[in-house]
Write an enzyme that holds these catalytic residues in place. Structure first.
Site, PDB file in Angstrom:
ATOM      1  N   GLU A  38       0.817  -1.117  -0.017  1.00 17.45           N
ATOM      2  CA  GLU A  38      -0.056  -0.056   0.020  1.00 17.45           C
ATOM      3  C   GLU A  38       0.711   1.279  -0.064  1.00 17.45           C
ATOM      4  O   GLU A  38       1.945   1.420   0.697  1.00 17.45           O
ATOM      5  CB  GLU A  38      -0.878  -0.051   1.041  1.00 17.45           C
ATOM      6  N   THR A  80      -5.738   1.579  -5.476  1.00 14.92           N
ATOM      7  CA  THR A  80      -5.443   0.364  -5.375  1.00 14.92           C
ATOM      8  C   THR A  80      -6.225  -0.585  -6.553  1.00 14.92           C
ATOM      9  O   THR A  80      -5.477  -1.388  -7.299  1.00 14.92           O
ATOM     10  CB  THR A  80      -5.766  -0.385  -4.271  1.00 14.92           C
ATOM     11  N   HIS A 195      -1.724   3.221   4.869  1.00 17.83           N
ATOM     12  CA  HIS A 195      -2.535   4.200   3.982  1.00 17.83           C
ATOM     13  C   HIS A 195      -2.853   5.422   4.701  1.00 17.83           C
ATOM     14  O   HIS A 195      -2.384   5.389   6.052  1.00 17.83           O
ATOM     15  CB  HIS A 195      -3.837   3.164   4.065  1.00 17.83           C
ATOM     16  N   HIS A 255       0.595   2.421  -5.444  1.00 21.59           N
ATOM     17  CA  HIS A 255       0.441   3.854  -6.108  1.00 21.59           C
ATOM     18  C   HIS A 255       1.261   4.904  -4.923  1.00 21.59           C
ATOM     19  O   HIS A 255       1.567   4.255  -4.015  1.00 21.59           O
ATOM     20  CB  HIS A 255      -1.128   4.272  -5.931  1.00 21.59           C
TER      21      HIS A 255
HETATM   22  C1  GP9 Z   1      -8.878  -0.327   0.591  1.00 21.14           C
HETATM   23  C2  GP9 Z   1      -7.397  -0.403   0.274  1.00 21.14           C
HETATM   24  C3  GP9 Z   1      -6.940   0.918  -0.153  1.00 21.14           C
HETATM   25  O1  GP9 Z   1      -9.392  -1.424   0.528  1.00 21.14           O
HETATM   26  O2  GP9 Z   1      -7.305  -1.084  -1.226  1.00 21.14           O
HETATM   27  O3  GP9 Z   1      -7.388   1.561  -0.983  1.00 21.14           O
HETATM   28  P1  GP9 Z   1      -6.615   2.982  -1.675  1.00 21.14           P
HETATM   29  O4  GP9 Z   1      -7.359   3.949  -1.177  1.00 21.14           O
HETATM   30  O5  GP9 Z   1      -5.362   2.492  -1.333  1.00 21.14           O
HETATM   31  O6  GP9 Z   1      -7.121   2.675  -3.223  1.00 21.14           O
END
Ligand code: GP9
Length: 414
Positions: A38, A80, A195, A255
């Protein structure tokens, strides 16, 4: 109708490069573990804060595999989910919204389906609600056999923080599940802790936070460091498991985590001015592939998430019969080095083209004149063709074999 596929096939035909034959099948019949990290950007690799490495484990681990230092994410609003779309289809996500929501009803011929025909089982793991990004619907369309979401993990309050299940516990449950899986398998794991807003329980902060003018960036250093520790626990256990010898591990960043709103703070940390070129280069995410037959080496070829599928399929020695893919094998010796972003910007061997400006890719110096014109044009054309496939749901015509035959015969004529 099916004729709409013709310009796409013609374009892809022209662009086609042979995959690296020395890499073909080096991982034949092996399991594939994809590890989507992430918000992990390349600038953290081999970098420090107050003299302490941000990713000490990854920095060593990358010496054990093929590490790509000029690999970019290509996502847009679907974040994501866009990275997953790119990975499994080798198609671009959309310029607005998320294809996972807007085009989950399309027909796809994605990696899980193709590998399924070769005897693989497929699964995807993410400890968030199963409906996030419409994954429960889209994963069906992509052909995944199993989807392990929050309800399938041992999620408790003590083991959670912020967005949910902490990576270290996610990893350890995931490994247990994989050890029980029917092999060979293709399994994607998506982490969560690193995140936005990048918060952590006190006892998981292994380094001090940063002291830039952005509290977001300051905390990001800590969550990156935490993720690295979780990764260490996972990989060390994985190496001792029976899976290790029969598996290739593909680790990549999904990302950016630090948006351009934090440019000034990034500049303070990196000690340079973050202009359009630097901001573009910050969109690099790490990619590391580990497994028997994959020579430890750093690769500086320019590539992006669109290239993952053809690269993995070549390692597995799987003949991928879906010709509608915009990526190329990253190991290919004569690959066209070109990475196109969803905004129509690009990087190739020589240049980086951003918002109409052109820079020397290595020095970052501004280049005047028309040097980037053809790159911008190609980016525009490629995105439009990929969009025509998604908006027109064109993969449903793939079975109309005369199209493919047409492609084959034009190949013979060349
Ligand atoms: C949420 C995770 C994060 O389930 O995949 O999402 P993002 O905000 O990074 O797209």
């Amino acid at each position: 109708d099916s004729n709409e596929l013709v310009p796409v096939l013609n374009y892809l035909n022209e662009k086609e490069t042979e995959p690296n034959s020395e890499m073909t099948g080096v991982a034949e019949g092996k399991n594939v573990i994809l590890l989507s990290l992430e918000s992990t950007q390349t600038f953290v690799v081999d970098n420090t804060l107050n003299g302490e490495e941000l990713t000490p484990y990854f920095n060593d681990l990358k010496e054990e595999g093929a590490y790509f230092s000029n690999f970019y994410h290509q996502v847009k609003q679907g974040r994501t989910s866009d990275s997953e779309f790119l990975l499994d289809n080798s198609l671009y996500g959309l310029n607005r919204g998320a294809a996972f929501f807007t085009h989950s009803g399309n027909e796809y011929e994605a990696t899980p389906e193709v590998l399924g025909e070769k005897g693989y089982t497929s699964s995807t793991m993410h400890a968030n609600d199963e409906t996030f990004w419409n994954r429960n619907v889209m994963y069906e369309s992509l052909g995944y056999d199993e989807y392990y979401s929050k309800k399938d993990f041992d999620v408790t309050e003590e083991k959670s923080y912020g967005w949910g299940y902490l990576d270290e516990y996610f990893f350890s449950d995931a490994l247990e599940k994989m050890e029980q899986m029917e092999q060979p398998f293709y399994n994607k794991m998506i982490t969560l802790t690193n995140h936005h807003p990048f918060t952590l329980p006190e006892d998981k902060k292994f380094i001090k936070e940063g002291d830039t003018s952005s509290t977001t960036l300051n905390r990001y250093f800590q969550t990156i460091r935490y993720q690295d520790e979780a990764l260490k626990q996972f990989v060390e256990k994985f190496k001792k498991s029976d899976l290790y010898e029969d598996t290739i591990l593909v680790i990549y960043g999904d990302h950016f985590g630090i948006s351009e709103n934090h440019q000034q703070a990034m500049g303070e940390y990196l000690d340079k001015d973050i202009n359009a070129y630097e901001q573009f280069q910050l969109q690099r995410v790490p990619l590391l592939m580990i497994g028997e037959g994959i020579e430890p080496k750093e690769h500086d070829t320019v590539g992006g998430q669109i290239d993952l599928r053809p690269t993995i399929m070549n390692l597995l020695g799987v003949e991928d019969e879906n010709p509608i893919q915009f990526g190329q094998d990253l190991f290919s010796k004569d690959r066209r080095e070109m990475m196109i972003t969803r905004d129509g910007d690009f990087a190739n061997e020589e240049y980086v083209g951003v918002k109409g400006s052109c820079f020397d890719r290595e020095t970052g110096e501004k280049v005047e004149g028309e040097a980037c014109a053809s790159g911008f044009k190609e980016a525009e054309e490629e995105l439009a063709l990929s969009d025509s496939v998604v908006y027109g749901d064109l993969l449903r015509y793939l079975d109309q074999t005369e199209l493919i035959e047409e492609k084959d015969s034009s190949e013979q004529q060349e």
